[in-house]
Design a protein around this motif. Sequence first.
Motif, PDB file in Angstrom:
ATOM      1  N   GLY A 231     -26.046  -7.604 -24.760  1.00  0.00           N
ATOM      2  CA  GLY A 231     -26.285  -8.114 -26.103  1.00  0.00           C
ATOM      3  C   GLY A 231     -27.443  -7.464 -26.833  1.00  0.00           C
ATOM      4  O   GLY A 231     -27.808  -7.881 -27.932  1.00  0.00           O
ATOM      5  N   ARG A 232     -28.008  -6.424 -26.240  1.00  0.00           N
ATOM      6  CA  ARG A 232     -29.120  -5.719 -26.895  1.00  0.00           C
ATOM      7  C   ARG A 232     -28.569  -4.723 -27.911  1.00  0.00           C
ATOM      8  O   ARG A 232     -27.562  -4.058 -27.651  1.00  0.00           O
ATOM      9  CB  ARG A 232     -29.968  -4.974 -25.866  1.00  0.00           C
ATOM     10  N   LYS A 233     -29.261  -4.623 -29.039  1.00  0.00           N
ATOM     11  CA  LYS A 233     -28.856  -3.686 -30.089  1.00  0.00           C
ATOM     12  C   LYS A 233     -28.946  -2.254 -29.551  1.00  0.00           C
ATOM     13  O   LYS A 233     -29.907  -1.894 -28.879  1.00  0.00           O
ATOM     14  CB  LYS A 233     -29.765  -3.843 -31.302  1.00  0.00           C
ATOM     15  N   LEU A 234     -27.909  -1.478 -29.858  1.00  0.00           N
ATOM     16  CA  LEU A 234     -27.917  -0.077 -29.431  1.00  0.00           C
ATOM     17  C   LEU A 234     -28.900   0.723 -30.281  1.00  0.00           C
ATOM     18  O   LEU A 234     -29.034   0.485 -31.482  1.00  0.00           O
ATOM     19  CB  LEU A 234     -26.516   0.528 -29.564  1.00  0.00           C
ATOM     20  N   PRO A 235     -29.587   1.685 -29.657  1.00  0.00           N
ATOM     21  CA  PRO A 235     -30.501   2.548 -30.410  1.00  0.00           C
ATOM     22  C   PRO A 235     -29.742   3.375 -31.452  1.00  0.00           C
ATOM     23  O   PRO A 235     -28.537   3.609 -31.329  1.00  0.00           O
ATOM     24  CB  PRO A 235     -31.096   3.460 -29.337  1.00  0.00           C
ATOM     25  N   SER A 236     -30.455   3.831 -32.464  1.00  0.00           N
ATOM     26  CA  SER A 236     -29.805   4.617 -33.521  1.00  0.00           C
ATOM     27  C   SER A 236     -29.471   6.037 -33.074  1.00  0.00           C
ATOM     28  O   SER A 236     -28.572   6.660 -33.629  1.00  0.00           O
ATOM     29  CB  SER A 236     -30.692   4.663 -34.774  1.00  0.00           C
ATOM     30  N   ASN A 237     -30.179   6.572 -32.084  1.00  0.00           N
ATOM     31  CA  ASN A 237     -29.846   7.906 -31.562  1.00  0.00           C
ATOM     32  C   ASN A 237     -28.624   7.798 -30.675  1.00  0.00           C
ATOM     33  O   ASN A 237     -28.606   7.012 -29.722  1.00  0.00           O
ATOM     34  CB  ASN A 237     -31.000   8.480 -30.737  1.00  0.00           C
ATOM     35  N   ALA A 238     -27.614   8.589 -30.972  1.00  0.00           N
ATOM     36  CA  ALA A 238     -26.351   8.503 -30.235  1.00  0.00           C
ATOM     37  C   ALA A 238     -26.548   8.727 -28.746  1.00  0.00           C
ATOM     38  O   ALA A 238     -26.014   7.976 -27.926  1.00  0.00           O
ATOM     39  CB  ALA A 238     -25.349   9.510 -30.794  1.00  0.00           C
ATOM     40  N   TRP A 239     -27.297   9.743 -28.361  1.00  0.00           N
ATOM     41  CA  TRP A 239     -27.458  10.041 -26.941  1.00  0.00           C
ATOM     42  C   TRP A 239     -28.170   8.906 -26.212  1.00  0.00           C
ATOM     43  O   TRP A 239     -27.849   8.596 -25.073  1.00  0.00           O
ATOM     44  CB  TRP A 239     -28.161  11.378 -26.724  1.00  0.00           C
ATOM     45  N   THR A 240     -29.117   8.244 -26.876  1.00  0.00           N
ATOM     46  CA  THR A 240     -29.813   7.118 -26.261  1.00  0.00           C
ATOM     47  C   THR A 240     -28.873   5.924 -26.135  1.00  0.00           C
ATOM     48  O   THR A 240     -28.868   5.227 -25.118  1.00  0.00           O
ATOM     49  CB  THR A 240     -31.051   6.723 -27.095  1.00  0.00           C
ATOM     50  N   ALA A 241     -28.075   5.691 -27.169  1.00  0.00           N
ATOM     51  CA  ALA A 241     -27.112   4.584 -27.132  1.00  0.00           C
ATOM     52  C   ALA A 241     -26.123   4.775 -25.986  1.00  0.00           C
ATOM     53  O   ALA A 241     -25.820   3.827 -25.258  1.00  0.00           O
ATOM     54  CB  ALA A 241     -26.380   4.484 -28.463  1.00  0.00           C
ATOM     55  N   LEU A 242     -25.632   5.996 -25.822  1.00  0.00           N
ATOM     56  CA  LEU A 242     -24.684   6.255 -24.738  1.00  0.00           C
ATOM     57  C   LEU A 242     -25.317   6.015 -23.377  1.00  0.00           C
ATOM     58  O   LEU A 242     -24.681   5.479 -22.474  1.00  0.00           O
ATOM     59  CB  LEU A 242     -24.130   7.673 -24.838  1.00  0.00           C
ATOM     60  N   ARG A 243     -26.571   6.372 -23.232  1.00  0.00           N
ATOM     61  CA  ARG A 243     -27.255   6.121 -21.965  1.00  0.00           C
ATOM     62  C   ARG A 243     -27.436   4.619 -21.730  1.00  0.00           C
ATOM     63  O   ARG A 243     -27.315   4.150 -20.606  1.00  0.00           O
ATOM     64  CB  ARG A 243     -28.587   6.851 -21.918  1.00  0.00           C
ATOM     65  N   HIS A 244     -27.713   3.861 -22.792  1.00  0.00           N
ATOM     66  CA  HIS A 244     -27.821   2.401 -22.655  1.00  0.00           C
ATOM     67  C   HIS A 244     -26.495   1.801 -22.201  1.00  0.00           C
ATOM     68  O   HIS A 244     -26.479   0.802 -21.478  1.00  0.00           O
ATOM     69  CB  HIS A 244     -28.256   1.764 -23.981  1.00  0.00           C
ATOM     70  N   LEU A 245     -25.407   2.384 -22.662  1.00  0.00           N
ATOM     71  CA  LEU A 245     -24.085   1.901 -22.281  1.00  0.00           C
ATOM     72  C   LEU A 245     -23.661   2.388 -20.895  1.00  0.00           C
ATOM     73  O   LEU A 245     -22.649   1.939 -20.357  1.00  0.00           O
ATOM     74  CB  LEU A 245     -23.040   2.348 -23.315  1.00  0.00           C
ATOM     75  N   GLY A 246     -24.424   3.320 -20.343  1.00  0.00           N
ATOM     76  CA  GLY A 246     -24.073   3.874 -19.037  1.00  0.00           C
ATOM     77  C   GLY A 246     -23.016   4.953 -19.124  1.00  0.00           C
ATOM     78  O   GLY A 246     -22.385   5.294 -18.124  1.00  0.00           O
ATOM     79  N   TRP A 247     -22.810   5.467 -20.322  1.00  0.00           N
ATOM     80  CA  TRP A 247     -21.825   6.530 -20.519  1.00  0.00           C
ATOM     81  C   TRP A 247     -22.520   7.868 -20.295  1.00  0.00           C
ATOM     82  O   TRP A 247     -22.959   8.533 -21.208  1.00  0.00           O
ATOM     83  CB  TRP A 247     -21.233   6.467 -21.917  1.00  0.00           C
ATOM     84  N   ILE A 248     -22.595   8.252 -19.065  1.00  0.00           N
ATOM     85  CA  ILE A 248     -23.363   9.432 -18.680  1.00  0.00           C
ATOM     86  C   ILE A 248     -22.466  10.663 -18.685  1.00  0.00           C
ATOM     87  O   ILE A 248     -21.346  10.640 -18.194  1.00  0.00           O
ATOM     88  CB  ILE A 248     -23.974   9.232 -17.278  1.00  0.00           C
ATOM     89  N   VAL A 249     -23.000  11.707 -19.248  1.00  0.00           N
ATOM     90  CA  VAL A 249     -22.322  12.998 -19.232  1.00  0.00           C
ATOM     91  C   VAL A 249     -23.223  13.973 -18.471  1.00  0.00           C
ATOM     92  O   VAL A 249     -24.450  13.845 -18.528  1.00  0.00           O
ATOM     93  CB  VAL A 249     -22.027  13.487 -20.673  1.00  0.00           C
ATOM     94  N   ALA A 250     -22.626  14.866 -17.741  1.00  0.00           N
ATOM     95  CA  ALA A 250     -23.400  15.809 -16.938  1.00  0.00           C
ATOM     96  C   ALA A 250     -22.673  17.144 -16.880  1.00  0.00           C
ATOM     97  O   ALA A 250     -21.450  17.194 -17.025  1.00  0.00           O
ATOM     98  CB  ALA A 250     -23.600  15.264 -15.533  1.00  0.00           C
ATOM     99  N   PRO A 251     -23.421  18.199 -16.659  1.00  0.00           N
ATOM    100  CA  PRO A 251     -22.772  19.501 -16.486  1.00  0.00           C
ATOM    101  C   PRO A 251     -22.000  19.520 -15.170  1.00  0.00           C
ATOM    102  O   PRO A 251     -22.207  18.665 -14.307  1.00  0.00           O
ATOM    103  CB  PRO A 251     -23.940  20.487 -16.462  1.00  0.00           C
ATOM    104  N   PRO A 252     -21.125  20.486 -15.020  1.00  0.00           N
ATOM    105  CA  PRO A 252     -20.375  20.591 -13.761  1.00  0.00           C
ATOM    106  C   PRO A 252     -21.329  20.748 -12.572  1.00  0.00           C
ATOM    107  O   PRO A 252     -22.454  21.228 -12.714  1.00  0.00           O
ATOM    108  CB  PRO A 252     -19.546  21.860 -13.951  1.00  0.00           C
ATOM    109  N   GLU A 253     -20.860  20.332 -11.418  1.00  0.00           N
ATOM    110  CA  GLU A 253     -21.665  20.441 -10.203  1.00  0.00           C
ATOM    111  C   GLU A 253     -22.112  21.888 -10.003  1.00  0.00           C
ATOM    112  O   GLU A 253     -21.338  22.828 -10.175  1.00  0.00           O
ATOM    113  CB  GLU A 253     -20.844  19.981  -8.999  1.00  0.00           C
ATOM    114  N   GLY A 254     -23.368  22.031  -9.672  1.00  0.00           N
ATOM    115  CA  GLY A 254     -23.928  23.358  -9.425  1.00  0.00           C
ATOM    116  C   GLY A 254     -24.519  24.020 -10.656  1.00  0.00           C
ATOM    117  O   GLY A 254     -25.134  25.071 -10.552  1.00  0.00           O
ATOM    118  N   VAL A 255     -24.337  23.411 -11.828  1.00  0.00           N
ATOM    119  CA  VAL A 255     -24.885  23.968 -13.059  1.00  0.00           C
ATOM    120  C   VAL A 255     -26.104  23.142 -13.440  1.00  0.00           C
ATOM    121  O   VAL A 255     -26.024  21.929 -13.598  1.00  0.00           O
ATOM    122  CB  VAL A 255     -23.851  23.947 -14.209  1.00  0.00           C
ATOM    123  N   LYS A 256     -27.239  23.804 -13.576  1.00  0.00           N
ATOM    124  CA  LYS A 256     -28.478  23.119 -13.938  1.00  0.00           C
ATOM    125  C   LYS A 256     -28.841  23.510 -15.368  1.00  0.00           C
ATOM    126  O   LYS A 256     -28.915  24.700 -15.690  1.00  0.00           O
ATOM    127  CB  LYS A 256     -29.603  23.516 -12.979  1.00  0.00           C
TER     128      LYS A 256
END
Length: 87
Positions: A53-78
Motif C-alpha cells: 500500500g505504499r506509494k510508488l516512487p516517481s522514478n520508474a526504475w525505483t518503482a520497479l525495484r519496489h515492486l520486485g520487478w528486477i531486471v538483470a543482464p545475462p549471466e556472466g555479463v557485468k
Amino acid sequence: MDERTGELLSAAVLAERVVWCVSLVSGMVSALTVEHWNTADVDTLAAGEDAGGRKLPSNAWTALRHLGWIVAPPEGVKVNDRIVRTA
C-alpha cells in the motif's frame, strides 16, 4: 576513453560498444516486458502503490525495484547499475 588503459577510443570501437549496450538494454527490456505485460501487473502500476500500500516512487526504475520487478543482464555479463536502471 578506455578505463583500463586511459587511451581514447576510436569512433569505430565506440560505435561497437554503443551497439552492444543498446542490444543488451533492449534484451533486458524485452524480458521485463514479457514477464509483466499482463492485466494484474499493469493494474498494479496504474494504482501507483506496491503490495504493502505504499506509494510508488516517481522514478520508474525505483518503482520497479519496489515492486520486485528486477531486471538483470545475462549471466556472466557485468555492467554498471546505470545500465540496469536504463533498462
